[in-house]
Motif scaffolding. Structure first.
Motif, PDB file in Angstrom:
ATOM      1  N   GLU A 127       0.973  -1.131   0.332  1.00 17.61           N
ATOM      2  CA  GLU A 127      -0.045  -0.471  -0.378  1.00 17.61           C
ATOM      3  C   GLU A 127       1.260   0.947  -0.207  1.00 17.61           C
ATOM      4  O   GLU A 127       1.116   2.181  -0.811  1.00 17.61           O
ATOM      5  CB  GLU A 127      -0.766   0.021   0.963  1.00 17.61           C
ATOM      6  CG  GLU A 127      -2.070   1.279   2.070  1.00 17.61           C
ATOM      7  CD  GLU A 127      -2.848   1.697   2.319  1.00 17.61           C
ATOM      8  OE1 GLU A 127      -3.003   2.586   3.106  1.00 17.61           O
ATOM      9  OE2 GLU A 127      -3.188   0.222   2.862  1.00 17.61           O
ATOM     10  N   ALA A 128       2.110   1.648   0.743  1.00 13.94           N
ATOM     11  CA  ALA A 128       3.026   2.927   0.699  1.00 13.94           C
ATOM     12  C   ALA A 128       3.706   2.696  -0.479  1.00 13.94           C
ATOM     13  O   ALA A 128       3.919   4.122  -1.252  1.00 13.94           O
ATOM     14  CB  ALA A 128       4.086   2.345   1.964  1.00 13.94           C
ATOM     15  N   LEU A 129       4.076   1.557  -1.355  1.00  8.98           N
ATOM     16  CA  LEU A 129       4.960   1.342  -2.333  1.00  8.98           C
ATOM     17  C   LEU A 129       3.689   1.834  -3.052  1.00  8.98           C
ATOM     18  O   LEU A 129       3.496   2.876  -4.516  1.00  8.98           O
ATOM     19  CB  LEU A 129       5.122   0.508  -2.410  1.00  8.98           C
ATOM     20  CG  LEU A 129       6.130  -0.196  -2.193  1.00  8.98           C
ATOM     21  CD1 LEU A 129       7.029  -1.688  -2.444  1.00  8.98           C
ATOM     22  CD2 LEU A 129       7.530   0.916  -2.504  1.00  8.98           C
ATOM     23  N   HIS A 130       2.273   1.600  -3.528  1.00  9.35           N
ATOM     24  CA  HIS A 130       1.451   2.164  -4.221  1.00  9.35           C
ATOM     25  C   HIS A 130       1.112   3.616  -4.047  1.00  9.35           C
ATOM     26  O   HIS A 130       0.964   4.440  -5.248  1.00  9.35           O
ATOM     27  CB  HIS A 130      -0.198   1.524  -4.184  1.00  9.35           C
ATOM     28  CG  HIS A 130      -0.133   0.002  -4.459  1.00  9.35           C
ATOM     29  ND1 HIS A 130      -0.548  -0.920  -3.987  1.00  9.35           N
ATOM     30  CD2 HIS A 130       0.927  -0.893  -5.383  1.00  9.35           C
ATOM     31  CE1 HIS A 130      -1.496  -1.929  -4.303  1.00  9.35           C
ATOM     32  NE2 HIS A 130       0.678  -2.134  -4.964  1.00  9.35           N
ATOM     33  N   GLN A 131       1.223   3.792  -2.829  1.00  6.68           N
ATOM     34  CA  GLN A 131       0.522   5.791  -2.248  1.00  6.68           C
ATOM     35  C   GLN A 131       1.915   6.218  -3.193  1.00  6.68           C
ATOM     36  O   GLN A 131       2.211   7.442  -3.951  1.00  6.68           O
ATOM     37  CB  GLN A 131       0.598   5.849  -0.875  1.00  6.68           C
ATOM     38  CG  GLN A 131      -0.507   5.827  -1.124  1.00  6.68           C
ATOM     39  CD  GLN A 131      -0.506   6.178   0.488  1.00  6.68           C
ATOM     40  OE1 GLN A 131       0.249   6.563   0.950  1.00  6.68           O
ATOM     41  NE2 GLN A 131      -1.709   4.755   1.615  1.00  6.68           N
TER      42      GLN A 131
END
Length: 193
Positions: A127-131
């Motif tokens: 999720e952090a990488l997507h953001q």
């Protein structure tokens, strides 16, 4: 005879620059993302192995610390001698000795940006990488038991397992297809591969 020698020099320089371009970093996760964890300090064994010559693998001990606004990895030889500290923060990525950048040649065969980005790909939740990748050519996705990092649709790296927990006891393997390196992050107590 001089023309072929000068062409060879230009070809070698072009190949070297192409290799450096392959090690280009991805955008770092931005401070303040809710999905960013805090981790550390945690001790791990890092092994960097070039695909072209796996016999040239380099194993280090690292003490990793991760905060929403900073990645810090103290890099030690297997015998405990401190090489440098890898830092990635608002000022960018760099190898430091004490509080100052390491002058001259880097202590590792890979740029600080490359190693910091690869560690983040392994440490951050998807999720952090997507953001972090939003609005860029970069993407991260789960594919089976792996995590894939792509740039413009091209596979850059594959990470196993897909959801690594570096606070645990599992080994993490990053296969960097663009940079032609393998990075293994393993617990210290695990027997060497």
């Amino acid at each position: 005879m001089r023309a072929p020698a000068s062409r060879l020099a230009v070809l070698l320089l072009t190949l070297q620059l192409a290799g450096c371009a392959a090690l280009r970093p991805a955008p770092p996760p931005a401070p303040g993302l809710a999905a960013m964890p805090t981790l550390g300090p945690v001790q791990r064994r890092l092994t960097l192995a070039p695909d072209a010559d796996p016999q040239q693998a380099r194993t280090l001990i690292t003490v990793l610390s991760l905060e929403p606004e900073r990645l810090r990895a103290v890099l030690l030889t297997p015998y405990g001698q401190r090489l440098a500290t890898l830092v990635r923060d608002a000022r960018g990525s760099r190898y430091e000795s004490g509080d100052t950048p390491v002058p001259g040649e880097a202590p590792l065969p890979v740029p600080a940006d490359w190693l910091a980005a690869r560690l983040e790909w392994c440490l951050w939740p998807l999720e952090a990488l997507h953001q972090a990748f939003a609005g860029s050519a970069w993407s991260a996705q789960r594919v089976g038991d792996s995590r894939e990092i792509r740039r413009g649709g091209a596979l850059v790296a594959r990470i196993r397992p897909a959801d690594p927990e570096l606070s645990g006891t599992r080994r993490v393997l990053l296969d960097d297809r663009q940079g032609e390196y393998r990075l293994t992050i393993a617990p210290l107590k695990e027997a060497p591969p």
